[in-house]
Scaffold this motif. Structure first.
Motif, PDB file in Angstrom:
ATOM      1  N   ALA A   2      55.258  61.763  12.954  1.00  0.00           N
ATOM      2  CA  ALA A   2      56.564  61.968  12.924  1.00  0.00           C
ATOM      3  C   ALA A   2      57.264  62.800  11.772  1.00  0.00           C
ATOM      4  O   ALA A   2      58.067  63.388  11.996  1.00  0.00           O
ATOM      5  N   TRP A   3      56.619  63.134  10.636  1.00  0.00           N
ATOM      6  CA  TRP A   3      57.040  63.996   9.659  1.00  0.00           C
ATOM      7  C   TRP A   3      57.125  65.324  10.131  1.00  0.00           C
ATOM      8  O   TRP A   3      57.663  66.378   9.500  1.00  0.00           O
ATOM      9  N   MET A   4      56.325  65.776  11.199  1.00  0.00           N
ATOM     10  CA  MET A   4      56.519  67.264  11.842  1.00  0.00           C
ATOM     11  C   MET A   4      57.442  67.334  12.582  1.00  0.00           C
ATOM     12  O   MET A   4      57.672  68.455  13.226  1.00  0.00           O
ATOM     13  N   ALA A   5      58.353  66.315  12.995  1.00  0.00           N
ATOM     14  CA  ALA A   5      59.410  66.366  13.504  1.00  0.00           C
ATOM     15  C   ALA A   5      59.243  67.191  15.139  1.00  0.00           C
ATOM     16  O   ALA A   5      59.862  68.263  15.281  1.00  0.00           O
ATOM     17  N   TRP A   6      58.262  66.668  15.627  1.00  0.00           N
ATOM     18  CA  TRP A   6      57.835  67.279  17.130  1.00  0.00           C
ATOM     19  C   TRP A   6      59.061  67.133  18.040  1.00  0.00           C
ATOM     20  O   TRP A   6      59.853  66.251  17.953  1.00  0.00           O
TER      21      TRP A   6
END
Lengths: 90, 289
Positions: A2-6
């Motif tokens: 989620a932190w990579m904001a795909w």
């Protein structure tokens, strides 16, 4: 992840890049080639030409956005023409 | 004897691939993802499309920072490369003084960036710094916190002080690799000092000089700590180079989307120029061999 904001568009973008790299790796193994010298007067392999295409395409897209502004997908058409020219003449 | 082809050796590269993936590829992919979205924190993102790129391409802020950055890199390359060659040409070739000069030249390279910044920040101060105080007593107006030219001169001189020795050491290594026979042949032909430099030393140094130019270009193009410590990007925005502006945007204003778009364009420019340098370097090598 989620932190990579795909997002779907960026995932598709990276998917295409990954596929291109994979295809060119397989091509290099299956059909080895000797480097050739084109209009830039430098020796290039297929991989080099792919790099020149991708880097140039990034600049074409930015230039289109900055100078034209509208109809961004048309920039992809220009990139395609540019890619054909690079693979033919560079 | 037929050579056996064993592709299993590729697995030995796996640790490097994993390391590069974690340190470069995954963060870069994240930056690409951020560049097309907006966030107000709390890991919540909203699709913004090409808005950030559009905004940056039409704002003076990025173009100004890019302009300053290009001017800065051009100036320091124009000073450091000839000066480094000049120093290398005048360094002793053998004996105690050769080793002494090598150690002396290496010293600035060992000092961390922020310490260099602090040294020059104090050195240039009018109240307690040797340089600032002396200039002030000589009647020269010098204040790097308020004057545009003083700030630029300080940042450039600081970079020249810090990094010319790298160019000098690389050029020196290139000079040391020239066999004596070349100089002897030049002597027989009664070649002038300039011709020895132009036709023997310079071509033989070309390989290492290209590396020096590439290293100094990339390093100066992403310079952050030294100007940040000395001028903080000021006065006004006078010494706000690309990375200082980027950090202001990303961490100061917490505008992750525009900052990501900014860093992608920054990355593309560096990639393009580095590729040009690399291509020129490899072609020079091929021509030599």
């Amino acid at each position: 992840m989620a932190w990579m904001a795909w997002t779907w568009p960026t995932a598709i973008f990276f998917g295409v890049i990954a596929m291109l790299l994979l295809t060119f790796t397989v091509l290099a193994i299956k059909f080895p080639e000797t480097p050739r010298t084109g209009v830039l007067r430098i020796e290039t392999t297929r991989g080099d030409r792919l790099f020149i295409t991708l880097l140039g395409s990034a600049f074409i897209n930015l230039a289109w956005l900055g100078l034209v502004g509208d109809n961004q997908p048309y920039a992809l058409g220009v990139c395609l023409v540019y890619a054909l020219a690079v693979f033919r003449w560079v | 004897m037929e050579k056996t082809v064993n592709q299993k050796a590729w697995f030995l590269v796996l640790p490097v691939l994993i390391l590069v993936a974690f340190s470069a590829v995954i963060p870069l992919m994240t930056v690409v993802n951020y560049a097309f979205q907006d966030t107000f924190g709390n890991n919540q993102f909203f699709w913004a499309g090409l808005d950030w790129f559009d905004e940056l391409l039409h704002s003076d802020r990025m173009w100004d920072a890019l302009g300053r950055q290009i001017v800065f890199s051009a100036i320091i390359l124009a000073i450091e490369i000839p000066l480094g060659i000049f120093v290398a040409l005048n360094m002793p070739k053998k004996g105690f003084w050769a080793s002494f000069c090598l150690v002396l030249m290496s010293l600035p390279l060992l000092i961390p960036w922020n310490v260099v910044g602090t040294i020059w920040q104090i050195f240039g101060r009018v109240d307690i710094g040797l340089l600032g105080y002396t200039l002030d007593k000589l009647g020269i107006s010098y204040n790097y916190t308020q004057d545009f030219y003083a700030a630029w001169i300080t940042v450039i001189v600081m970079d020249v002080w810090h990094w010319t020795s790298l160019v000098a050491l690389l050029a020196y290594a290139g000079l040391q690799s020239i066999p004596d026979a070349y100089y002897q042949a030049a002597k027989i032909d009664q070649a002038s000092r300039w011709k020895v430099f132009r036709y023997i030393e310079l071509p033989k140094m070309m390989g290492v000089l290209m590396i020096a130019i590439l290293l100094r270009f990339m390093d100066s193009f992403m310079i952050y700590t030294e100007p940040f410590v000395v001028t903080g990007g000021g006065p006004g925005n006078a010494t706000t180079f690309l990375s200082i502006d980027l950090v202001k945007m990303a961490l100061g204003q917490f505008d992750l989307g525009p900052a990501a778009a900014f860093s992608l364009m920054y990355f593309l420019v560096i990639l393009l120029i580095s590729w040009v340098f690399y291509t020129v370097m490899t072609n020079l090598d091929k021509r030599e061999s």
